[in-house]
Enzyme design. Structure first.
Site, PDB file in Angstrom:
ATOM      1  N   PRO A   1      17.370  67.895 101.740  1.00  0.00           N
ATOM      2  CA  PRO A   1      16.086  67.209 101.970  1.00  0.00           C
ATOM      3  C   PRO A   1      16.266  65.711 102.222  1.00  0.00           C
ATOM      4  CG  PRO A   1      16.445  67.448  99.636  1.00  0.00           C
ATOM      5  CD  PRO A   1      17.616  68.118 100.301  1.00  0.00           C
TER       6      PRO A   1
ATOM      7  N   GLN B   1      18.154  67.998 113.285  1.00  0.00           N
ATOM      8  CA  GLN B   1      16.902  68.770 113.315  1.00  0.00           C
ATOM      9  C   GLN B   1      15.969  68.337 114.446  1.00  0.00           C
ATOM     10  OE1 GLN B   1      17.463  66.399 111.040  1.00  0.00           O
ATOM     11  NE2 GLN B   1      15.661  65.099 110.945  1.00  0.00           N
TER      12      GLN B   1
ATOM     13  N   GLU C   1      20.816  63.489 112.230  1.00  0.00           N
ATOM     14  CA  GLU C   1      19.451  64.010 112.459  1.00  0.00           C
ATOM     15  C   GLU C   1      19.397  65.168 113.460  1.00  0.00           C
ATOM     16  OE1 GLU C   1      17.113  62.872 110.516  1.00  0.00           O
ATOM     17  OE2 GLU C   1      17.421  60.741 110.160  1.00  0.00           O
TER      18      GLU C   1
END
Ligand SMILES: [Zn+2]
Length: 205
Positions: free
Chosen positions: A12, A87, A85
């Protein structure tokens, strides 16, 4: 230093993914390896051509608009390709990373595994399958202090946003915090007023 590999660091917001990526990249620099650091242009945290971790460490990075552009940025003699990053990339990212690994490079990547709705983020599930090695980090829950925060809570004005909020908000007034499963909240608010509020935030008007 092993080539033909893909190391993925996930977890997360606030779990230290970028910090870990920077640590690994620094080691490859000490080993005098040729390394390219890449990040998607959508990342709002870093404004210049660099990536930065939450504890203030940073490294120069090339910003790319899409996954295909990574292939034009990476040169034949680059041994390590670090991508932050993951995602945020389009579906072509899976092919791009496969190509780099098959060409003998070591790819080190980071990405959020879950979005703010606690659903798999972008092409991270495919990338997790493709990885040679995965490190899934947890953060400290900002609400109860548990060491197993695995979810990313999106807040607007300090309140958890509902399910209808857009997946990527750029330039909005939102904040994120890591939360454990017990403390994570996802309200299902559908009132018109709330919707309008989010639209305004989304377009920054
Ligand atoms: Zn908690």
């Amino acid at each position: 230093m092993q080539g033909y590999s893909f190391e993925l660091v996930t977890g997360p917001m606030g779990c230290g993914k970028t910090e870990e990526l920077l640590r690994r990249v620094r080691r490859t620099i000490i080993a005098k390896k040729k390394v390219k650091v890449i990040s998607p242009e959508v990342d709002t945290r870093a404004h210049g051509d660099y990536i930065e971790s939450r504890n203030g460490l940073w490294l120069e990075a090339i910003k790319v608009k899409n996954a295909a552009q990574i292939l034009s940025v990476v040169k034949q003699d680059d041994e390590i390709v670090a991508i932050d990053e993951l995602q945020f990339f389009d579906e072509y990212i899976v092919k791009v990373i496969s190509k780099l690994v098959e060409a003998g490079k070591k790819v080190i990547g980071t990405g959020l595994d879950l979005d703010f709705k606690a659903e798999p983020f972008g092409y991270m599930p495919e990338l997790m399958c493709l990885a040679t090695k995965i490190d899934k980090l947890s953060a400290v829950c900002m609400k109860c202090g548990s060491e197993y925060a695995t979810r990313t809570q999106r807040l607007v004005d300090g309140k958890p946003v509902d399910k209808n909020s857009p997946l990527i908000m750029i330039g909005g007034d939102e904040t994120y915090e890591a939360r454990c499963i017990k403390c994570y909240e996802l309200p299902d608010v559908k009132s018109e007023t709330r919707k309008r509020e989010f639209k305004l935030l989304h377009f920054g008007e």
